[in-house]
Scaffold this motif. Structure first.
Motif, mmCIF file in Angstrom:
data_model
loop_
_atom_site.group_PDB
_atom_site.id
_atom_site.type_symbol
_atom_site.label_atom_id
_atom_site.label_comp_id
_atom_site.label_asym_id
_atom_site.label_seq_id
_atom_site.Cartn_x
_atom_site.Cartn_y
_atom_site.Cartn_z
ATOM 1 N N ASP A 390 0.805 -1.224 0.000
ATOM 2 C CA ASP A 390 0.000 0.000 0.000
ATOM 3 C C ASP A 390 0.837 1.271 0.000
ATOM 4 N N ILE A 391 2.160 1.146 -0.093
ATOM 5 C CA ILE A 391 3.014 2.334 -0.141
ATOM 6 C C ILE A 391 3.400 2.621 -1.583
ATOM 7 N N SER A 392 3.782 3.855 -1.841
ATOM 8 C CA SER A 392 4.177 4.255 -3.195
ATOM 9 C C SER A 392 5.662 3.968 -3.410
ATOM 10 N N SER A 393 6.100 4.090 -4.662
ATOM 11 C CA SER A 393 7.511 3.829 -4.990
ATOM 12 C C SER A 393 8.427 4.877 -4.363
ATOM 13 N N GLU A 394 7.999 6.120 -4.280
ATOM 14 C CA GLU A 394 8.813 7.149 -3.643
ATOM 15 C C GLU A 394 8.958 6.881 -2.149
ATOM 16 N N GLN A 395 7.871 6.458 -1.507
ATOM 17 C CA GLN A 395 7.949 6.124 -0.097
ATOM 18 C C GLN A 395 8.838 4.908 0.128
ATOM 19 N N LYS A 396 8.835 3.981 -0.816
ATOM 20 C CA LYS A 396 9.690 2.798 -0.704
ATOM 21 C C LYS A 396 11.166 3.185 -0.749
ATOM 22 N N GLU A 397 11.530 4.091 -1.648
ATOM 23 C CA GLU A 397 12.913 4.545 -1.719
ATOM 24 C C GLU A 397 13.310 5.312 -0.458
ATOM 25 N N ALA A 398 12.401 6.116 0.071
ATOM 26 C CA ALA A 398 12.703 6.855 1.301
ATOM 27 C C ALA A 398 12.890 5.913 2.481
ATOM 28 N N LEU A 399 12.109 4.841 2.539
ATOM 29 C CA LEU A 399 12.267 3.873 3.625
ATOM 30 C C LEU A 399 13.584 3.117 3.500
ATOM 31 N N MET A 400 14.037 2.846 2.281
ATOM 32 C CA MET A 400 15.349 2.205 2.098
ATOM 33 C C MET A 400 16.458 3.130 2.584
ATOM 34 N N GLU A 401 16.298 4.425 2.363
ATOM 35 C CA GLU A 401 17.271 5.382 2.882
ATOM 36 C C GLU A 401 17.235 5.430 4.409
ATOM 37 N N LEU A 402 16.039 5.272 4.993
ATOM 38 C CA LEU A 402 15.909 5.246 6.445
ATOM 39 C C LEU A 402 16.623 4.045 7.039
ATOM 40 N N LEU A 403 16.566 2.915 6.357
ATOM 41 C CA LEU A 403 17.234 1.712 6.862
ATOM 42 C C LEU A 403 18.749 1.869 6.875
ATOM 43 N N ARG A 404 19.284 2.682 5.995
ATOM 44 C CA ARG A 404 20.731 2.934 6.017
ATOM 45 C C ARG A 404 21.122 3.848 7.184
#
Length: 445
Positions: A390-404
């Motif tokens: 249910d998340i967008s592709s932009e939110q997915k990229e931002a969450l990957m940055e958060l994991l770093r």
């Protein structure tokens, strides 16, 4: 022609013989005469429903003597002293007989299935110290029912003084001394209450306009835990959502927090009171859960106990979605992660607005330099597992940055794997539109 003789007729065997004329004899033959004798039937004593008191005493004495003779004959030791006799009453209820409460099936709720709620919650000291780093140092001032009553009295007095020049008829609502004395006596009952029926004067409090003032007379701070549960049942059933919210916030929430702080666990009656409060979900969230999160000083033990109640009870989706949205938008503390994880784990079909709010809640920590607790990583993993589609592709990229920026050696790899193997909602929408357009072009050809 000779004189006619009168006929001798016997009316009854017990009466003397008399003579009657022919006319009388004809009339007597056409009418029904009562029988000369009445039959009486003697009733036996076997038809009596109860045995006479003297007879029952004699029966019991004879039975006792026979029992003693049998014990002496077989050499058995008597279980009681010969000098004392046991009083036996037939069909008479003593004053200690328990009255049944027909208002609710309270015994069914307090079954053995809920005994494990008495167990003490074990809290890790390291986790508690980590959560204390995120607690608010300036917690809001705790307001009690007495403070609110005094504020209302002050406002009314100010209104009176402002209208004295106009000879206004506004006056403070004075209570009769008999009413005050009655509810003060009820307060003594509620302090020692354990089970049974409550006074009827207490049950009508929710129907009064000045119910807060009457409730203040009963001294809710000194109620027993069982009285708090019964009061929660009454007020949750008879008050609307707004008024029930005030009761939960002023009476129930402070009592729960004080009980957990003092005894390191929650009393069973207070646990059942919270479950009853969930029957008004809007009032529960606004009066208990959200104020607990906004206080900023919710301990780990309090959050675990409250979240266990939330996880074991059914809550409507709209109310839970509104609570998730509010918790995600407020300032972070450790208890927020526990409540978010519990509500997200119910697997609701949340609106995209709520999902976006939870994503932004986690993205706020991208630039945070503090070491986040394990509960934060667990709530992030729960959110990704349940709503990764249910998340967008932009939110997915931002969450990957958060994991770093913030990682946990065991939880972060699992979060990253879930994100990599998921399809975003905008990609699914685009594929559906392409499939629909492709089918339309085939039909045109």
């Amino acid at each position: 022609m000779g004189k006619a003789k009168k006929i001798k007729v016997s009316k009854n065997s017990s009466e003397t013989d008399t003579y009657s004329s022919l006319t009388e004899q004809i009339l007597e033959d056409k009418t029904v005469r009562a029988p000369g004798r009445t039959k009486t039937r003697k009733r036996n004593e076997e038809d009596d429903e109860y045995v006479d008191e003297k007879l029952s005493r004699k029966i019991l004495e004879q039975a006792r003597k026979q029992q003693e003779d049998l014990e002496d004959e077989h050499g058995l030791q008597r279980s009681k002293k010969p000098g004392k006799k046991k009083a036996v009453s037939l069909g008479v209820a003593g004053p200690s007989r328990v009255t049944e409460d027909k208002s609710d099936s309270e015994e069914d709720e307090m079954s053995e299935e809920d005994d494990h709620h008495y167990e003490t919650v074990e809290v890790d000291e390291d986790d508690e110290k980590a959560l204390q780093m995120f607690m608010s140092k300036e917690a809001p001032v705790k307001r009690t029912l007495a403070d609110i009553i005094m504020e209302k009295i002050t406002e009314k007095q100010t209104e009176i003084h402002s209208q004295m020049s106009d000879n206004a008829s506004v006056q403070l609502q004075q209570l009769d001394d008999r009413v005050v004395n009655m509810y003060k006596s009820i307060s003594h009952i509620l302090q020692k209450y354990r089970s049974g029926k409550l006074p009827k004067a207490f049950k009508v409090i929710p129907n009064l306009r000045n119910w807060e003032q009457i409730l203040y007379i009963t001294e809710p701070d000194f109620w027993s835990a069982a009285a708090v549960y019964q009061a929660t049942r009454i007020f949750a059933s008879n008050l609307n959502a707004k008024m029930a919210q005030r009761f939960f916030n002023l009476i129930l929430l402070p009592r729960i927090r004080d009980d957990i702080t003092e005894y390191k666990r929650l009393n069973f009656h207070l646990y059942m009171a919270i479950r009853k409060a969930l029957f008004k979900p809007a009032a529960f969230f606004k009066g208990v859960l959200l104020p607990l999160c906004e206080a900023g000083n919710c301990t780990l033990r309090e959050a675990i106990i409250m979240s266990s109640i939330l996880s074991k009870n059914s809550i409507p989706m709209l109310h839970s979605a509104a609570a998730i949205l509010k918790i995600a938008e407020m300032d972070y503390n450790g208890a927020n992660s526990i409540f978010l994880k519990t509500l997200l784990d119910k697997k609701y079909a949340l609106p995209y607005r709520v999902v976006d709010a939870v994503v932004f809640h986690f993205l706020k920590f991208t630039t945070d330099k503090r070491e986040l607790p394990v509960l934060w990583h667990q709530s992030l993993l729960t959110f990704i597992q349940r709503y990764k589609e249910d998340i967008s592709s932009e939110q997915k990229e931002a969450l990957m940055e958060l994991l770093r920026a913030h990682s946990h050696e065991q939880i972060t790899p699992e979060v990253r794997r879930e994100l990599m193997n998921s399809k975003c909602r905008d990609v699914e929408t685009l594929e559906a539109e392409m499939a629909a357009s492709g089918s339309g072009s085939i039909e045109m050809t």
